[in-house]
Write an enzyme that holds these catalytic residues in place. Sequence first.
Site, PDB file in Angstrom:
ATOM      1  N   PRO A   2       0.803  -1.233   0.000  1.00 36.27           N
ATOM      2  CA  PRO A   2       0.000   0.000   0.000  1.00 36.27           C
ATOM      3  C   PRO A   2       0.833   1.280   0.000  1.00 36.27           C
ATOM      4  O   PRO A   2       0.459   2.263  -0.631  1.00 36.27           O
ATOM      5  CB  PRO A   2      -0.827  -0.118   1.285  1.00 36.27           C
ATOM      6  N   GLU A   7       1.669   3.888   2.176  1.00 36.16           N
ATOM      7  CA  GLU A   7       1.011   5.125   2.577  1.00 36.16           C
ATOM      8  C   GLU A   7       1.949   6.329   2.399  1.00 36.16           C
ATOM      9  O   GLU A   7       3.097   6.323   2.816  1.00 36.16           O
ATOM     10  CB  GLU A   7       0.572   5.020   4.045  1.00 36.16           C
ATOM     11  N   GLN A  32      -7.759  -0.867   0.405  1.00 36.23           N
ATOM     12  CA  GLN A  32      -7.393  -1.143   1.792  1.00 36.23           C
ATOM     13  C   GLN A  32      -8.074  -0.148   2.734  1.00 36.23           C
ATOM     14  O   GLN A  32      -8.039   1.060   2.513  1.00 36.23           O
ATOM     15  CB  GLN A  32      -5.875  -1.075   1.994  1.00 36.23           C
ATOM     16  N   CYS A  90      -0.129  -0.912   9.775  1.00 35.72           N
ATOM     17  CA  CYS A  90       0.508   0.406   9.696  1.00 35.72           C
ATOM     18  C   CYS A  90       1.025   0.833  11.066  1.00 35.72           C
ATOM     19  O   CYS A  90       0.266   0.929  12.033  1.00 35.72           O
ATOM     20  CB  CYS A  90      -0.472   1.443   9.175  1.00 35.72           C
ATOM     21  N   LYS A 109      -3.839  -7.506   6.559  1.00 33.25           N
ATOM     22  CA  LYS A 109      -2.402  -7.248   6.668  1.00 33.25           C
ATOM     23  C   LYS A 109      -2.052  -7.003   8.130  1.00 33.25           C
ATOM     24  O   LYS A 109      -2.700  -6.191   8.794  1.00 33.25           O
ATOM     25  CB  LYS A 109      -1.982  -6.050   5.820  1.00 33.25           C
ATOM     26  N   ASN A 111       6.138 -10.380   3.836  1.00 32.34           N
ATOM     27  CA  ASN A 111       6.460  -8.981   3.590  1.00 32.34           C
ATOM     28  C   ASN A 111       7.668  -8.584   4.444  1.00 32.34           C
ATOM     29  O   ASN A 111       7.706  -8.889   5.634  1.00 32.34           O
ATOM     30  CB  ASN A 111       5.244  -8.120   3.941  1.00 32.34           C
ATOM     31  N   GLY A 112       8.638  -7.938   3.810  1.00 29.94           N
ATOM     32  CA  GLY A 112       9.804  -7.461   4.538  1.00 29.94           C
ATOM     33  C   GLY A 112      11.116  -7.817   3.875  1.00 29.94           C
ATOM     34  O   GLY A 112      11.553  -8.963   3.926  1.00 29.94           O
ATOM     35  N   ARG A 150       9.150  -0.397  -0.490  1.00 29.57           N
ATOM     36  CA  ARG A 150      10.074   0.661  -0.900  1.00 29.57           C
ATOM     37  C   ARG A 150      11.109   0.201  -1.917  1.00 29.57           C
ATOM     38  O   ARG A 150      11.707   1.023  -2.604  1.00 29.57           O
ATOM     39  CB  ARG A 150      10.752   1.247   0.339  1.00 29.57           C
TER      40      ARG A 150
END
Length: 323
Positions: free
Chosen positions: A10, A12, A71, A101, A140, A202-203, A227
């Site tokens: 996502p 943000e 989301q 988040c 998530k 994720n990561g 990123r």
Amino acid sequence: MSNYKVYLAPLEGLADGPMRKVLCRHGGYDLCFSEFIRVTDIPVSTKTLLREVPEYENDCKTEDGTDVRVQLLGDNPKVMAQSAMIANKLGAKSIDINFGCPSRFVHHSGAMLLKEPELMHEIVETVRQELDPSCLLSVKIRLGFAEKSECTEIVKAIAIDGVSEITVHCRTRKGLYKDDDLDWSYLKPLHELCPNITLIANGNVNNFEDAVNCEKATGCNYFMCGRGAFPIPNLGHVIKDNVKPFSIADVLRTDIEVIEEFSKTDRTEKIVMDRAKQFLGYARVHRKKLIPFFKDFCRSQTIKDGLKLLESEIKNQETSDAQ
């Protein structure tokens, strides 16, 4: 080719509609997400959804055909369910609930709710009960709020019938985005708790080798990337097909596209340039060759000057690569 699937996170504050358009154009992603849409004490409005997800105009797909998942972030089960229904009726084919988040500006929502598994369960269950069965629902999370061992209780709380996917950011909320807090190994045992749900790792999956190592550690062949999409705009292809990452010149060309796409909107010239600088700012973190140019680029104030600098540096990079 691998059997990997790669999702664009996502992101943000980074990946709004125009940026998703650019990143998905090159990325080779199987799915992308809207930035989280905040749900308060009233259902999210149609106006907000259409503003935050311009892809509604294209059957909830980016220009290149990448599906967009809407989301939502909030703490009121009923209002979250109502908002999901509105998003679905507008055309969203899938909804994601954000419990990941870590922003300090998100108070009783996002990763803050990792401390309240019972409330998380109520939110997920209410949304699933009210949402049309044909609309996919995913969640998530992070491994925990303060401790990674919290992940077992968290997954048990949200792994209800009708949840199709759970993305696990393999850090805690306390760990934010620190490298030393990342631990893929906690994810693998979670498969036993939800055998009918796809787990997404994720990561720090930023290349094919990372994906292979992550698969061994987590048992996952679905990955969410964030990123890393900026320094490597073709990241999905890199992970799935083991192709070479974009060259520095190609990264700079991608930034030209960022300027072009944001210029098509009603953003001011300053905002357009801020987003182009933001793109390169994240790109230079892993592409150190960009650091000297980034410093020069940050001094540019106009789109004309920014484009001139980018085009000149592309020529410099191509000349250097040819030698």
